[in-house]
Design a protein around this motif. Sequence first.
Motif, PDB file in Angstrom:
ATOM      1  N   ARG A 166       0.837  -1.208   0.000  1.00  0.00           N
ATOM      2  CA  ARG A 166       0.000   0.000   0.000  1.00  0.00           C
ATOM      3  C   ARG A 166       0.869   1.255   0.000  1.00  0.00           C
ATOM      4  O   ARG A 166       0.639   2.194  -0.749  1.00  0.00           O
ATOM      5  N   GLU A 195       2.683   1.581  -3.563  1.00  0.00           N
ATOM      6  CA  GLU A 195       1.782   1.990  -4.639  1.00  0.00           C
ATOM      7  C   GLU A 195       1.330   3.433  -4.466  1.00  0.00           C
ATOM      8  O   GLU A 195       1.244   4.192  -5.445  1.00  0.00           O
ATOM      9  N   ASP A 196       1.070   3.824  -3.231  1.00  0.00           N
ATOM     10  CA  ASP A 196       0.663   5.218  -2.991  1.00  0.00           C
ATOM     11  C   ASP A 196       1.821   6.175  -3.234  1.00  0.00           C
ATOM     12  O   ASP A 196       1.631   7.266  -3.788  1.00  0.00           O
ATOM     13  N   TRP A 197       3.025   5.796  -2.822  1.00  0.00           N
ATOM     14  CA  TRP A 197       4.198   6.638  -3.083  1.00  0.00           C
ATOM     15  C   TRP A 197       4.346   6.890  -4.574  1.00  0.00           C
ATOM     16  O   TRP A 197       4.520   8.030  -5.008  1.00  0.00           O
ATOM     17  N   THR A 224       2.068   6.452  -7.026  1.00  0.00           N
ATOM     18  CA  THR A 224       0.892   7.067  -7.654  1.00  0.00           C
ATOM     19  C   THR A 224       0.745   8.525  -7.267  1.00  0.00           C
ATOM     20  O   THR A 224       0.629   9.405  -8.123  1.00  0.00           O
ATOM     21  N   PHE A 225       0.752   8.812  -5.968  1.00  0.00           N
ATOM     22  CA  PHE A 225       0.456  10.167  -5.513  1.00  0.00           C
ATOM     23  C   PHE A 225       1.638  11.110  -5.702  1.00  0.00           C
ATOM     24  O   PHE A 225       1.454  12.312  -5.877  1.00  0.00           O
ATOM     25  N   SER A 240      -4.064  14.352  -7.720  1.00  0.00           N
ATOM     26  CA  SER A 240      -4.557  13.584  -6.588  1.00  0.00           C
ATOM     27  C   SER A 240      -5.315  14.461  -5.610  1.00  0.00           C
ATOM     28  O   SER A 240      -4.976  15.608  -5.363  1.00  0.00           O
ATOM     29  N   ARG A 282      -5.419  13.809  -2.519  1.00  0.00           N
ATOM     30  CA  ARG A 282      -4.778  13.712  -1.215  1.00  0.00           C
ATOM     31  C   ARG A 282      -4.273  15.070  -0.756  1.00  0.00           C
ATOM     32  O   ARG A 282      -3.571  15.771  -1.479  1.00  0.00           O
ATOM     33  N   ARG A 311      -8.739   5.025  -4.860  1.00  0.00           N
ATOM     34  CA  ARG A 311      -7.950   4.368  -5.902  1.00  0.00           C
ATOM     35  C   ARG A 311      -8.897   3.536  -6.758  1.00  0.00           C
ATOM     36  O   ARG A 311      -9.183   2.389  -6.416  1.00  0.00           O
ATOM     37  N   ARG A 320      -3.331   1.229 -13.115  1.00  0.00           N
ATOM     38  CA  ARG A 320      -2.596   1.631 -11.930  1.00  0.00           C
ATOM     39  C   ARG A 320      -1.274   0.882 -11.792  1.00  0.00           C
ATOM     40  O   ARG A 320      -1.141  -0.276 -12.198  1.00  0.00           O
ATOM     41  N   TYR A 331      -9.975   9.288   1.838  1.00  0.00           N
ATOM     42  CA  TYR A 331      -9.495   8.019   2.385  1.00  0.00           C
ATOM     43  C   TYR A 331     -10.635   7.010   2.322  1.00  0.00           C
ATOM     44  O   TYR A 331     -11.816   7.380   2.430  1.00  0.00           O
ATOM     45  N   ASP A 368      -7.051   2.231   3.177  1.00  0.00           N
ATOM     46  CA  ASP A 368      -6.014   3.101   3.724  1.00  0.00           C
ATOM     47  C   ASP A 368      -5.590   2.623   5.102  1.00  0.00           C
ATOM     48  O   ASP A 368      -6.422   2.186   5.911  1.00  0.00           O
TER      49      ASP A 368
END
Length: 753
Positions: A251, A254-256, A258-259, A265, A267, A306, A312, A685, A689
């Motif tokens: 998690r 992938e978030d690092w 993607t975002f 984003s 976020r 997501r 992705r 979120y 998450d």
Amino acid sequence: MHKHQHLLPIFVALCAAFALIDEVDGEYLIGVGSYDMTGPAAGVNMMGYANIDQNTAGIHFRLRARTFIVAESSQGARFAFVNLDAGMASQLVTIKVLQRLKTRFGDLYTQENLAISGTHTHAGPAGYLQYVVYSVTSLGFINQTFDAIVTAIEQSIIQAHNNLKPGSILLNTGDVENAGINRSPSAYLFNPPEERARYTTNVDTTMTLLKLLDSASNRSIGAFSWFATHGTSMSRANRLISGDNKGAAARFFEDWFTFSNNSLSTRNTKFSTIQNISTLRNKAQKIKATGGKPCGKTTSQGFKVRKNDGSRFVGAFCQSNVGDVTPNVLGAFCTDTGKPCDFNHSSCNGNDQLCVGRGPGYPDEILSTKIIGERQFEKAMELFSSATNPLSGKIDYRHAYINFTSIEVQLNESTVVKTCPAAVGAGFAAGTTDGPGVFGFQQGDTEINEMWKRLRDLLKEPSQYQVDCQKPKPVLLSTGEMFVPYAWAPAILPIQILRLGNFVILSVPGEFTTMAGRRLREAVKETLINNGNGEFDNETHVVMAGLTNTYSQYVATFEEYKQQRYEAASTLYGPHTLSAYIQEFKKLAKAMATGEQLGGTGLSPPDLSSVQLSLLQDPLGDSPPPGKRFGDMQQDVAQPKGGSFKKGDKPSATFWSANPRYDLLIEGTFAVVEMFQGERWVPVYDDDDFCLYFKWNVTVDNGSLYGLATIEWEVPEDTASGVYRLRHFGSSKKTKDSPNEYFTGASSAFTVS
């Protein structure tokens, strides 16, 4: 000297690295896929600790099947590797996945070139393995768990197949610091001193990472890494579904990616106009809970942060020779005295239940999960960012089904030994420092008292052949000789080698200890080099994918087997199990090196789906209390004294809700944090998450049972100040045969400053 001249060598090296990447012209077709496989989140036993009281009661974050496919051409040689956020692979899952793939793809993906590997989380739903010993605490087979896993594997493979495009694969390796220690160090010391002297540690610290690059865009589409540490950061008392430390690492990774690469984003998006906190509070006070409202089956999917559109980035953290490696790196201590446990037996004055391992966030198991996940993620990020070694060469694979209950193993020119029917010893019942057992057994027990022998014999008295064959293991359960109501343990196991140039994956159906894994890797590599006519050399990289294609518990070395700690007591096929694996894998390796196509053994594992038993009760919580609707508030967010929540606070809200087993909301969410942006609410979120918790339980009111869903948000440090609320989604049924009714509800608004 110019003030920046000292940076010139680094600049030149970076230019060379980028030039190398540009020169990689997409030798392979590559594709990745990912799909939600989160099973029933209420009242279903978890797989791993064999704790009958550990039943699901919510979701910490979701489980996924992650796949990469690599092919030489559209119809050329290929293989697919699937990484599951699950305790292990399952033979029945593999059988059913292969049936589905044959219907869709013909013979493109078969048992030969498909590997399905588990991360070994102990916090996923059980009931998806077909042998009795693995379904006792789950009260048998659970179709909902099984179907979620099979469908996710199938869909992730379809996604990866449809995404195939020219690309390249880069290899990198590095050491992960302090993410695992040996939980059976006394057994490790039984290995020969000269062998141990070749290694600086009693666990493998190497992470191996593959970076997949799309040739057209020169952007990465995914990364898969292998590293050995148990999925036991979450304890046997945990009841929230979780991918444990490897799922957390995935998690975070992938978030690092993607975002950090997506400026659009949502976020941490700031308000479009700067507003002071009092203005935000005034706005929040006016926004009350919505009450429960009907919605559609797929409505929650639109609230996902997501959304799975097939494009992705996929980051997977795969398992390796994990048998004796624990993530509880502070060590094992006695809960009564705080002192270290007994070294040989991992007990406290003879009581194994008092000896418990401590993770780095002790006593907070979620913090421990986060820390061990971050240590793997940070190393993967480093390896990913610095990878420059392109793989090249042919794609190949070999596979065989072997009956492990009676293999003749040639140890030397004059000595032939045999493996045994499956059995577990007394140390198996003792458990480990990650999850101690019950009934007074200790690791290292080589005797069983008469009372336990009599109880054992009521189930099945082991044959004298079995007793002699398994020595020095005292046979507690002769699972390989037990067939009522159906087979208790596997006999026929798959072994497999996948090759991508000079990178080789060994698919093993169990948990090899550190030294057992080292011996197998070395034996295979040596066989490839000696028989490959120069195709393989010392640069050939061999990794082990543990818990792959089926599950058969542990594999300890012959020497470790003598002490009969948990891993040895769980080495099913006797003291020569590892030697049998090495012998059979060397046959596959020689065939691969020489180009020989094996004719097959004529064996195949059974499909026991038609005889599975299930004693799991139907869901509870079918209707809300009188005058209430599903999605209504039972307890709204309690506004803090200061008027606003701070970073690290945990606002929560509880909703009247139905049992989450009525619909798993696959690729959807039970919980959402929404942020008010402009004039609309935006999901920031969801229940995938790490900071958001969906918890479900049952309350009793006037003799009736009602379901409650609690959403708890641990506000991250990088959260933007603003107005937020908590939203819940669910599904209910009026009667057993009626269609599902879907609902949602949101809490009153609150501010974060």
